[in-house]
Design a protein around this motif. Structure first.
Motif, short mmCIF file in Angstrom:
data_model
loop_
_atom_site.label_atom_id
_atom_site.label_comp_id
_atom_site.label_asym_id
_atom_site.label_seq_id
_atom_site.Cartn_x
_atom_site.Cartn_y
_atom_site.Cartn_z
N ASP A 181 4.89 14.62 8.30
CA ASP A 181 4.35 14.65 9.65
C ASP A 181 5.42 14.97 10.69
OD1 ASP A 181 5.85 12.32 9.84
OD2 ASP A 181 4.12 10.98 10.08
N GLY A 182 6.67 15.15 10.22
CA GLY A 182 7.74 15.54 11.12
C GLY A 182 8.39 14.41 11.89
N VAL A 183 7.88 13.20 11.75
CA VAL A 183 8.44 12.07 12.50
C VAL A 183 8.72 10.86 11.61
CG1 VAL A 183 7.38 12.76 14.68
CG2 VAL A 183 6.14 11.25 13.13
N SER A 184 8.21 10.88 10.36
CA SER A 184 8.35 9.72 9.48
C SER A 184 9.30 10.01 8.32
CB SER A 184 6.98 9.31 8.91
OG SER A 184 6.05 9.09 9.94
N PHE B 7 1.64 12.77 -3.11
CA PHE B 7 1.50 12.50 -1.68
C PHE B 7 0.49 13.49 -1.10
CE2 PHE B 7 5.19 9.85 0.05
CZ PHE B 7 5.40 9.20 -1.16
N PRO B 8 -0.36 13.05 -0.19
CA PRO B 8 -1.39 13.95 0.35
C PRO B 8 -0.80 15.06 1.22
CG PRO B 8 -1.36 11.87 1.55
CD PRO B 8 -0.46 11.68 0.37
N VAL B 9 -1.38 16.24 1.11
CA VAL B 9 -1.04 17.35 2.02
C VAL B 9 -1.66 17.03 3.37
CG1 VAL B 9 -1.37 19.79 2.49
CG2 VAL B 9 -0.88 19.03 0.16
N GLU C 56 -3.03 14.21 11.57
CA GLU C 56 -1.74 13.71 11.06
C GLU C 56 -0.66 14.77 11.15
OE1 GLU C 56 -5.00 11.31 9.54
OE2 GLU C 56 -4.59 13.46 9.39
N GLN C 57 -1.02 16.03 10.90
CA GLN C 57 -0.07 17.12 10.98
C GLN C 57 -0.12 17.73 12.38
OE1 GLN C 57 2.78 18.76 10.69
NE2 GLN C 57 2.40 18.59 8.46
N LYS C 58 1.00 17.65 13.08
CA LYS C 58 1.03 18.12 14.48
C LYS C 58 1.80 19.42 14.67
CE LYS C 58 0.65 13.42 16.29
NZ LYS C 58 0.35 12.83 14.99
N PHE C 59 2.38 19.95 13.58
CA PHE C 59 3.20 21.15 13.71
C PHE C 59 2.53 22.35 13.04
CE2 PHE C 59 6.08 17.53 13.97
CZ PHE C 59 6.77 17.82 15.15
N ALA D 5 0.17 24.81 4.51
CA ALA D 5 -0.71 23.96 3.72
C ALA D 5 -2.05 24.65 3.46
CB ALA D 5 -0.94 22.63 4.43
N ILE D 6 -2.60 25.30 4.47
CA ILE D 6 -3.87 26.01 4.30
C ILE D 6 -3.70 27.16 3.31
CG2 ILE D 6 -5.62 27.40 5.47
CD1 ILE D 6 -5.10 25.78 7.98
N ALA D 7 -2.59 27.88 3.44
CA ALA D 7 -2.33 29.00 2.52
C ALA D 7 -2.15 28.50 1.10
CB ALA D 7 -1.09 29.76 2.98
N GLU D 8 -1.43 27.40 0.94
CA GLU D 8 -1.21 26.84 -0.41
C GLU D 8 -2.54 26.46 -1.04
OE1 GLU D 8 2.00 23.84 -1.86
OE2 GLU D 8 0.22 22.65 -1.39
N ASN D 9 -3.40 25.82 -0.28
CA ASN D 9 -4.71 25.42 -0.81
C ASN D 9 -5.51 26.64 -1.27
OD1 ASN D 9 -6.99 23.41 -1.15
ND2 ASN D 9 -7.90 24.80 0.35
N TYR D 10 -5.42 27.72 -0.50
CA TYR D 10 -6.14 28.94 -0.86
C TYR D 10 -5.60 29.52 -2.17
CZ TYR D 10 -8.13 33.61 -0.64
OH TYR D 10 -8.81 34.76 -0.95
N VAL D 11 -4.29 29.52 -2.30
CA VAL D 11 -3.66 30.06 -3.51
C VAL D 11 -4.05 29.25 -4.74
CG1 VAL D 11 -1.45 30.42 -4.70
CG2 VAL D 11 -1.71 31.13 -2.31
N LEU D 12 -3.94 27.93 -4.64
CA LEU D 12 -4.21 27.08 -5.80
C LEU D 12 -5.70 27.07 -6.15
CD1 LEU D 12 -1.81 24.06 -5.14
CD2 LEU D 12 -1.41 26.13 -6.48
#
Length: 363
Positions: free
Chosen positions: A125-128, A137-139, A144-147, A154-161
């Protein structure tokens, strides 16, 4: 060591990761037909490699190039990650660009393996801080994801997999942690500039945060192991999708398997480049002061450059430099047989040597 690739497409082959993938393939398989799909950069081009000046976000241009290349294996490393870029740029290149390339090779019926260059940041999440994070660990997605960068990746990875085993193509995602090495014009070049300016003795925070880095030679090794595993995998039909040995349709985290203190790494770069920092010379700046300095630096650079440049000192960078980020890579060890070929010290030596030699060539 690796199976023959025969015909390869490297997207982003004019950038840090892609450039090193191309260089390694040329070293180990001189007869391999290598094509690069990317916009030209300052890095030199290899004479035996075919280059296509194409923006991956252009569906038509990508399709036209892929029809000419007809690759057996694709290493998709094209991406952008600058925090100064607007969110739409990240999604246009990182997400839509990935969709364009994968859809293009799906139409051929020739490509067998598609290796996606993802990022360890898809679970951050860039802060923890986190310790020994695994692929379980969840994508993260908004809120939760602000960047935008990790979100787009993450969206691209999901599409690939999720495209695994469709159109006869096996897919995999490689998630490297903070990479450094030859041709790295981002982190490595910035740290070298800091060392040469005499500011490598500055430390934000108490300096106790642990971090997993990754030398580019080991990242390329992981990419080639991924291709090898996919090409040698079980038949495209059938097979146990829950097998503990399964490689296709999976994501793998990659590190140097050698956790360091974050600020020890920055000072190691300085030492290797001839600007060592003694312990009694370290100047510790409290985090709140660092964040304040970064705030003013960001605005000053933005105003003076009319929004065209990003400050070397950013609040995101200051915050990141204080986080603990360590990863569990047992999955890559077990299923891909990954073991680093180069230690951190070896990687630093090779990296600085490359930059020094290339700077001398340009003088």
């Amino acid at each position: 060591m690796y199976r023959a690739l025969e015909s390869v497409l490297v997207t982003g082959g004019c950038g840090f990761v892609g450039y090193n993938i191309v260089a390694k393939i040329l070293e180990i398989e001189s007869t391999c037909q290598i094509s690069v799909l990317d916009r030209p950069s300052s890095l030199p081009q290899f004479p035996t490699v075919q280059y296509f000046d194409v923006d991956v976000s252009s569906k038509e241009d990508v399709m036209a190039a892929v029809r000419k290349i007809r690759p057996r294996v694709v290493f998709h490393a094209a991406c952008t990650y600058s925090l100064s870029l607007p969110p739409e740029t990240h999604f246009r290149i990182n997400t839509q660009g990935t969709v364009n390339v994968l859809k293009a090779v799906q139409t051929l019926g020739i490509t067998k393996a598609f290796i996606y260059h993802s990022s360890s940041s898809v679970i951050e999440d860039g802060v923890s801080s986190f310790v020994n994070a695994s692929e379980d660990f969840p994508v993260l997605l908004p809120p939760e994801q602000k960047f935008p960068y990790p979100h787009s990746k993450a969206i691209a990875e999901n599409y690939v997999l999720s495209s695994n085993r469709k159109h006869g193509i096996l897919t995999m995602s490689i998630r490297p942690t903070g990479a450094f090495g030859e041709a790295d014009t981002e982190m490595t070049q910035r740290l070298l500039a800091v060392a040469r300016s005499g500011r490598a003795n500055v430390q934000m925070g108490d300096g106790k945060n642990l971090y997993d880095f990754l030398y580019i030679g080991n990242l390329v090794h992981a990419q080639l192991l991924a291709a090898d595993a996919l090409l040698g995998s079980q038949a495209l039909t059938g097979g146990d999708s829950e097998s503990e040995e399964k490689v296709d349709g999976e994501a793998f985290q990659i590190t140097n398997d050698e956790t360091w203190l974050f600020w020890d790494f920055t000072r190691a770069v300085a030492k290797e480049s001839g600007y060592p920092v003694k312990r009694n010379e370290i100047k510790v700046i409290p985090m709140w002061v660092g964040m304040l300095l970064a705030f003013f630096a960001e605005w000053a650079v933005w105003i003076l450059s009319f929004g065209r440049r990003e400050s070397n000192l950013t609040r995101h960078g200051v915050r990141y430099s204080s986080l603990t980020r360590t990863f569990n890579i047992n999955k890559a060890k077990k299923r891909l047989g990954y073991r680093p070929l180069f230690s951190m010290h070896e990687g630093l030596q090779r990296t600085v040597k490359w930059f020094v030699e290339n700077e001398q060539k340009t003088k």
